[in-house]
Design a protein around this motif. Structure first.
Motif, PDB file in Angstrom:
ATOM      1  N   GLY A  80       0.613  -1.161   0.174  1.00  0.00           N
ATOM      2  CA  GLY A  80      -0.136   0.026   0.025  1.00  0.00           C
ATOM      3  C   GLY A  80       0.808   1.337  -0.185  1.00  0.00           C
ATOM      4  N   GLU A  81       2.157   1.097  -0.128  1.00  0.00           N
ATOM      5  CA  GLU A  81       2.922   2.334  -0.096  1.00  0.00           C
ATOM      6  C   GLU A  81       3.602   2.514  -1.439  1.00  0.00           C
ATOM      7  OE1 GLU A  81       6.389   4.141   3.045  1.00  0.00           O
ATOM      8  OE2 GLU A  81       5.774   2.168   3.316  1.00  0.00           O
ATOM      9  N   VAL A  82       3.566   3.608  -2.109  1.00  0.00           N
ATOM     10  CA  VAL A  82       4.173   4.048  -3.017  1.00  0.00           C
ATOM     11  C   VAL A  82       5.823   4.025  -2.881  1.00  0.00           C
ATOM     12  CG1 VAL A  82       4.396   5.927  -4.899  1.00  0.00           C
ATOM     13  CG2 VAL A  82       2.313   5.468  -4.037  1.00  0.00           C
ATOM     14  N   ILE A  83       6.563   3.416  -3.608  1.00  0.00           N
ATOM     15  CA  ILE A  83       7.923   3.090  -3.477  1.00  0.00           C
ATOM     16  C   ILE A  83       8.812   4.371  -4.075  1.00  0.00           C
ATOM     17  CG2 ILE A  83       9.963   1.655  -3.657  1.00  0.00           C
ATOM     18  CD1 ILE A  83       8.145   0.645  -1.604  1.00  0.00           C
ATOM     19  N   ILE A  87       2.943  10.770  -1.442  1.00  0.00           N
ATOM     20  CA  ILE A  87       2.033  11.471  -2.148  1.00  0.00           C
ATOM     21  C   ILE A  87       1.277  12.910  -1.186  1.00  0.00           C
ATOM     22  CG2 ILE A  87      -0.737  11.140  -2.922  1.00  0.00           C
ATOM     23  CD1 ILE A  87      -0.134   8.204  -3.086  1.00  0.00           C
ATOM     24  N   LYS A  88       1.453  13.802  -2.060  1.00  0.00           N
ATOM     25  CA  LYS A  88       0.960  15.136  -1.155  1.00  0.00           C
ATOM     26  C   LYS A  88       0.042  15.803  -2.275  1.00  0.00           C
ATOM     27  CE  LYS A  88       2.421  19.185   1.184  1.00  0.00           C
ATOM     28  NZ  LYS A  88       3.987  20.068   1.549  1.00  0.00           N
ATOM     29  N   GLY A  89      -1.130  15.730  -1.828  1.00  0.00           N
ATOM     30  CA  GLY A  89      -2.150  16.375  -2.842  1.00  0.00           C
ATOM     31  C   GLY A  89      -2.459  15.398  -3.903  1.00  0.00           C
ATOM     32  N   GLU A  94       9.343  12.755  -4.448  1.00  0.00           N
ATOM     33  CA  GLU A  94      10.554  11.690  -4.313  1.00  0.00           C
ATOM     34  C   GLU A  94      10.979  11.909  -2.844  1.00  0.00           C
ATOM     35  OE1 GLU A  94      14.321  10.201  -6.020  1.00  0.00           O
ATOM     36  OE2 GLU A  94      13.486  11.933  -6.986  1.00  0.00           O
ATOM     37  N   LEU A  95      11.245  10.854  -2.190  1.00  0.00           N
ATOM     38  CA  LEU A  95      11.584  10.539  -0.689  1.00  0.00           C
ATOM     39  C   LEU A  95      13.080  10.770  -0.424  1.00  0.00           C
ATOM     40  CD1 LEU A  95       9.583   7.417   0.388  1.00  0.00           C
ATOM     41  CD2 LEU A  95       9.039   9.805   1.214  1.00  0.00           C
ATOM     42  N   PRO A  96      13.382  11.338   0.582  1.00  0.00           N
ATOM     43  CA  PRO A  96      14.922  11.377   0.864  1.00  0.00           C
ATOM     44  C   PRO A  96      15.456   9.934   0.953  1.00  0.00           C
ATOM     45  CG  PRO A  96      13.718  12.030   2.789  1.00  0.00           C
ATOM     46  CD  PRO A  96      12.713  11.730   1.847  1.00  0.00           C
TER      47      PRO A  96
END
Length: 268
Positions: A80-83, A87-89, A94-96
């Motif tokens: 269930g987590e985008v790798i 997601i914002k809005g 991109e994650l750190p």
């Protein structure tokens, strides 16, 4: 699925959300498009085997699942987590690196080469990531490592260095190193391709035992016997696309597409 007496692996019919979901995945290296819109769902407890010629995109797809390769476009979702993103809005950001490292703990990766640290003992190899990435204390990390080594039949080698082990033993340690992180999904990228023929069986034996425990596995391999006896689903890829997908009895024994038939006949 074709079954054998010693390797039968049965999962319930898929239900609920998939544990891994790949949506319209594209990956290019410069002008070369390696993945051309791949869609795939893997449900909890399934063993999915990826087949295809060298360069078809199998390993690249695996590396995109745990963000070792950043997709050019498309989405990978694990539990269930985008790798690689949050997601914002209505946008993906991109994650750190630290957050991506945390996400990677969901997926254990076993490569063609063992990639063990030569200056560390087997035990030290196994406790490094749990302590550094997950903050597990040394005592618990060692207990978890011993359990993982027992699972692959290597507990008696906990205090030796990798150079003293055979290729098959090193690959079994590499599997234990992935297991000790307690991943939700195990990814295997041709784990027996670098082994001498007489050592292949011991690694496949460990993988078969993992399958019987209900471990979710995505396996890139040319070992047709393993695919036929253990996989719930076989996926054939060609030129960056998913060409054919189904149980081993279909894809291996009665393939529909000409590209699949040609490939299967070339390796049997």
């Amino acid at each position: 699925m074709n079954a054998t007496e010693s390797t039968t692996h049965v999962t319930e019919a898929p239900k609920g959300d998939p544990i891994v979901r790949i949506i319209d995945l594209h990956k290019s290296f410069g002008a070369v498009e390696v993945l051309k819109g791949v869609d795939l769902e893997v449900h909890r407890g399934q063993v999915v085997v990826l087949l295809g010629r060298s360069g078809s995109g199998k390993s690249t797809m695996l590396r995109c699942i745990n963000h070792l390769e950043r997709p050019s476009s498309g989405t990978v979702i694990v539990e269930g987590e985008v790798i690689g993103h949050r997601i914002k809005g209505d946008k993906l950001h991109e994650l750190p690196p630290s957050a991506i490292a945390r996400q990677r703990t969901k997926t254990g990766m076993v490569f063609q080469s063992y990639n063990l640290f030569p200056h560390m003992t087997v035990m030290e190899n196994l406790i490094e990531a749990p302590r550094r990435v997950k903050g597990v204390d040394k005592g618990q990390a060692m207990a978890d490592a011993l359990e993982a080594l027992e699972e692959v039949g290597m507990a008696h080698k906990a205090d030796v260095y990798p150079s003293t082990l055979s290729g098959g033993q090193q690959q079994r340690v590499a599997i234990a190193r992935a297991l000790v992180m307690k991943p939700s999904v195990m990814l295997f990228d041709e784990p027996t391709s670098a082994l001498d023929p007489e050592l292949v069986g011991e690694v496949l034996g460990v993988m078969k035992r993992l399958a019987t425990t209900g471990m979710t596995m995505i396996v890139v391999t040319h070992e047709i016997g393993f695919a036929r006896g253990v996989a719930d689903e076989v996926v054939f890829m060609s030129e960056g696309r998913l060409v054919e997908q189904g149980p081993p009895s279909q894809v291996i024994d009665a393939p529909v597409h000409e590209a699949t038939r040609t490939f299967i006949s070339s390796i049997l």
